[in-house]
Design a protein around this motif. Structure first.
Motif, short mmCIF file in Angstrom:
data_model
loop_
_atom_site.label_atom_id
_atom_site.label_comp_id
_atom_site.label_asym_id
_atom_site.label_seq_id
_atom_site.Cartn_x
_atom_site.Cartn_y
_atom_site.Cartn_z
N PHE A 140 60.56 72.99 31.70
CA PHE A 140 59.21 73.53 31.76
C PHE A 140 58.77 74.11 30.41
O PHE A 140 57.97 75.04 30.37
CB PHE A 140 59.11 74.62 32.83
N GLY A 141 59.26 73.55 29.34
CA GLY A 141 58.85 74.01 28.02
C GLY A 141 57.37 73.75 27.77
O GLY A 141 56.80 72.75 28.25
N ASP A 142 56.74 74.63 27.02
CA ASP A 142 55.30 74.51 26.79
C ASP A 142 54.96 73.32 25.90
O ASP A 142 53.95 72.64 26.12
CB ASP A 142 54.77 75.81 26.16
N HIS B 155 55.54 66.40 29.17
CA HIS B 155 55.50 65.05 28.62
C HIS B 155 55.08 64.04 29.69
O HIS B 155 54.26 63.14 29.43
CB HIS B 155 56.88 64.69 28.05
N VAL B 156 55.63 64.18 30.90
CA VAL B 156 55.28 63.26 31.98
C VAL B 156 53.82 63.45 32.38
O VAL B 156 53.08 62.47 32.58
CB VAL B 156 56.22 63.47 33.18
N LEU B 157 53.39 64.70 32.49
CA LEU B 157 51.99 64.95 32.84
C LEU B 157 51.04 64.47 31.76
O LEU B 157 49.92 64.03 32.04
CB LEU B 157 51.79 66.44 33.11
N VAL C 190 47.07 64.45 32.12
CA VAL C 190 46.92 65.86 32.48
C VAL C 190 47.09 66.69 31.22
O VAL C 190 48.03 66.47 30.45
CB VAL C 190 47.96 66.27 33.55
N PRO C 191 46.20 67.63 30.95
CA PRO C 191 46.35 68.45 29.74
C PRO C 191 47.61 69.31 29.80
O PRO C 191 48.19 69.55 30.86
CB PRO C 191 45.08 69.33 29.74
N GLU C 192 48.03 69.76 28.65
CA GLU C 192 49.27 70.53 28.53
C GLU C 192 49.17 71.84 29.31
O GLU C 192 48.17 72.56 29.23
CB GLU C 192 49.54 70.82 27.06
N ILE C 193 50.20 72.13 30.07
CA ILE C 193 50.26 73.35 30.88
C ILE C 193 51.16 74.36 30.17
O ILE C 193 52.27 74.03 29.76
CB ILE C 193 50.80 73.05 32.29
#
Length: 337
Positions: free
Chosen positions: A166-168, A175-177, A182-185
């Motif tokens: 779950f690194g930012d 990376h998968v999202l 999907v924008p970076e969470i």
């Protein structure tokens, strides 16, 4: 004159010896005291043996459970610190000081949020996994043992691996999202994403364990119920909802209560979610146990830390009572039906 022969004098029959006087109740025989003691020991064994069998549990609970709880209550009523030890008696001042701190309410909100995000999906997934393992799968023993592997892993190792996933910036999930548009969470910056990440760790570790508990309870359900449902044309989902879940009601209650206790006491996962272990830069995922830890070992204020521990205990009791009342209400409705 006729002389009559003299008759011999009748001989008196020998009188039988007088019977021995009956022994008095207060004059026992030589073997009576031993018999009486044996009876007393037998009655004592019958009455005391069950308590002796269960006494080790209560002794152990008193040493490692009840005594620390009472001692913590005593510490919470004093001005107690790590260096000086016991100070003046302060009464409920530590409780008032803790309730006046905004960090306490923030930690309580984070704890309840992580608990809801982890316990509810955990019970649902455990039920579905147990239903799948109860079906006619190939290599069922392998799959049943496989679901327990996450529980065997050390919590610190699981937290370290998932904190990197779950690194930012360089985490696998981002990376998968990102490939899906999907924008970076910001998992380590925002409140809700951090709670979701920590809840994922908890679910990964405990879902398989609860699934095996459900599976053991499913094995005790008579198979005649399922055969009759299949004859009537019921689907697998219908039998799960109408037969399996009603029969698992006591087990579901047990899993919900234990998940409640464990979820409100969560410490390892949020502690290891980043390298500082303080619950985030803005206390986004600081739980009550982390807040308690900081009060006790960082600020060296054992009195306030003990007050937080007792308030956490009372919160768990309240949640347990709510679960009990809901369970009683559901059981009464089912009884009326």
């Amino acid at each position: 004159m006729t002389v009559r022969p003299t008759q011999p004098a009748p001989v008196a029959a020998p009188t039988p010896p007088d019977p021995a006087p009956p022994e008095r109740a207060d004059r026992p025989g030589p073997g009576a005291p031993r018999t009486r003691w044996r009876r007393r020991l037998t009655r004592l064994d019958e009455k005391g043996a069950p308590y002796a069998y269960v006494s080790p549990f209560f002794l152990l609970f008193g040493v490692v459970g009840l005594f620390p709880l009472l001692y913590t209550a005593w510490v919470s009523l004093h001005d107690w610190n790590l260096i000086g030890g016991q100070g003046d008696f302060t009464g409920l001042e530590n409780y008032r000081d803790v309730l006046a701190q905004p960090y306490f309410w923030n930690a309580l909100r984070n704890t309840v949020s992580i608990f809801l995000l982890s316990s509810v999906p955990q019970v649902v997934l455990a039920l579905l996994i147990a239903a799948a393992l109860d079906s006619k799968l190939r290599a069922r023993t392998f799959w049943r043992m496989g679901v327990l592997v996450p529980y065997v892993l050390a919590p610190v190792a699981v937290a370290l691996v998932f904190s990197d996933l779950f690194g930012d910036r360089f985490g696998l999930f981002n990376h998968v999202l990102g490939t899906l548009g999907v924008p970076e969470i910001r998992w380590h910056q925002d409140t809700l994403p951090s709670h979701l990440a920590i809840a994922t760790m908890v679910n990964f570790r405990w879902t398989g364990y609860n699934a095996l508990i459900f599976l053991a309870a499913m094995q005790a359900i008579p198979r005649d119920y399922y055969d009759a449902a299949l004859v009537d044309g019921a689907s697998r989902l219908r039998t799960l909802w109408s037969i399996t879940i009603p029969q698992l009601r006591p087990t579901v209650i047990f899993v919900v209560v234990t998940s409640t206790i464990g979820g409100l006491q969560i410490f390892d996962e949020p502690r290891m979610f980043d390298q500082y272990g303080l619950g985030g830069p803005d206390k986004q995922w600081q739980t009550l146990t982390i807040y308690l830890y900081q009060l006790g070992w960082t600020q060296k204020n054992f009195g306030r830390a003990a007050a937080v521990a007792w308030m956490l205990f009372l919160i768990i009791v309240v949640f347990a009572l709510v679960n009990f009342l809901l369970t009683q209400r559901i059981s009464s409705k089912e009884g009326k039906r």
